[in-house]
Scaffold this motif. Structure first.
Motif, short mmCIF file in Angstrom:
data_model
loop_
_atom_site.label_atom_id
_atom_site.label_comp_id
_atom_site.label_asym_id
_atom_site.label_seq_id
_atom_site.Cartn_x
_atom_site.Cartn_y
_atom_site.Cartn_z
N GLU A 245 0.81 -1.22 0.00
CA GLU A 245 0.00 0.00 0.00
C GLU A 245 0.84 1.27 0.00
O GLU A 245 0.62 2.17 -0.84
CB GLU A 245 -0.98 0.00 1.18
CG GLU A 245 -1.93 1.19 1.15
CD GLU A 245 -2.95 1.15 2.28
OE1 GLU A 245 -3.60 2.18 2.52
OE2 GLU A 245 -3.09 0.09 2.92
N ASN A 248 2.54 1.55 -3.48
CA ASN A 248 1.61 1.91 -4.55
C ASN A 248 1.19 3.37 -4.46
O ASN A 248 1.01 4.05 -5.48
CB ASN A 248 0.38 1.01 -4.51
CG ASN A 248 0.65 -0.39 -5.05
OD1 ASN A 248 1.75 -0.67 -5.54
ND2 ASN A 248 -0.32 -1.26 -4.94
N ARG A 249 1.02 3.87 -3.24
CA ARG A 249 0.61 5.27 -3.07
C ARG A 249 1.69 6.22 -3.62
O ARG A 249 1.38 7.18 -4.33
CB ARG A 249 0.34 5.56 -1.59
CG ARG A 249 -0.17 6.96 -1.33
CD ARG A 249 -0.70 7.11 0.09
NE ARG A 249 0.33 6.81 1.09
CZ ARG A 249 0.31 5.73 1.88
NH1 ARG A 249 -0.65 4.85 1.78
NH2 ARG A 249 1.26 5.55 2.77
N ASN A 253 1.04 8.60 -6.94
CA ASN A 253 1.18 10.05 -6.79
C ASN A 253 2.17 10.61 -7.78
O ASN A 253 1.96 11.68 -8.38
CB ASN A 253 1.59 10.40 -5.36
CG ASN A 253 0.47 10.23 -4.36
OD1 ASN A 253 -0.70 10.13 -4.72
ND2 ASN A 253 0.81 10.18 -3.08
#
Length: 259
Positions: A245, A248-249, A253
């Protein structure tokens, strides 16, 4: 080479090209595909001499060869512009692409990559070669998690690792191919040309990476014309798998900022 085009299929859709590390398999990117394929056309591939891309690699095989193979694939697919994402060895391929065909790359994300050899990683890769030569594929595969993941993640994911190791053994490349791929990344050195790379580049590194010191990514960020570093605290060498997580963030972005 075996490839797949996932997600959006329109020719004018924003395109991502994902390149795995030493294992060379498109399967490496499974944790990222669910968050990428709604927005992007995603190209994944098995690098030549790995997985579903059988080949006998030649003596003197290099990162430049790997970049040329990928360029041939992208030309075949008529892809003229893309964002590139590369992990470790795949990141070296991205740096080579940025030198050989800069007009191809809208941006690149390089994960735990490097621009020249360093003594710590050299020691790790020498050990992996010794394991392969003297103890065989099973020992090599069993040791791999120690280089890729944090200790606590290994302790809590025994079943997943057992499945991954069984798959790796079932699809293990020839010893000669793997040794030549390791030799290629050991020989990679573009220090003298870093100033030529103008592609917007995000370097993602992990403080707890025990294979490639995070300072190698800091070095790239300091010497690339348009480089920036995102330093993660946890996840080891393959945080795209072990801490999905947050990884991936950061990835999403950055890609959004390059749209």
């Amino acid at each position: 080479m075996h490839y797949e085009i996932l997600g959006r299929q329109e020719a004018d859709a924003p395109t991502l090209v994902l390149s795995a590390g030493l294992g060379g398999s498109a399967r490496f990117w499974a944790p990222q595909l669910p968050v990428l394929t709604d927005t992007y056309r995603v190209v994944v591939y098995d690098q030549l001499g790995t997985g579903r891309s059988p080949a006998e690699l030649p003596e003197g095989y290099s990162i430049a060869h790997m970049a040329a193979e990928l360029l041939a694939l992208l030309d075949h697919l008529h892809i003229e512009r893309c964002h590139f994402i590369g992990h470790a060895l795949g990141g070296l391929v991205g740096l080579e692409l940025a030198l050989e065909r800069p007009q191809l790359l809208q941006s690149q994300v390089l994960i735990n990559a490097w621009s020249s050899p360093n003594p710590h990683s050299a020691r790790c890769f020498a050990l992996r070669k010794t394991l392969l030569r003297d103890s065989g594929p099973q020992a090599y595969v069993q040791a791999q998690a120690l280089f890729l993941y944090p200790a606590d993640w290994i302790a809590s994911h025994g079943e997943q690792l057992a499945q991954d190791e069984a798959h790796a053994l079932a699809h293990f490349p020839s010893q000669d191919n793997l040794l030549r791929r390791i030799a290629a990344l050991q020989a990679f050195d573009i220090e003298a040309r870093l100033g030529e790379i103008t592609t917007p580049t995000l370097l993602i590194a992990n403080r707890d990476d025990m294979l490639v010191p995070w300072q190698r990514s800091q070095h790239l960020a300091d010497h690339l014309v348009a480089g920036q570093l995102q330093l993660l605290g946890y996840g080891g060498h393959a945080s795209s798998v072990s801490d999905v997580e947050p990884f991936n963030r950061v990835l999403l972005n950055y890609l959004a900022s390059q749209a």
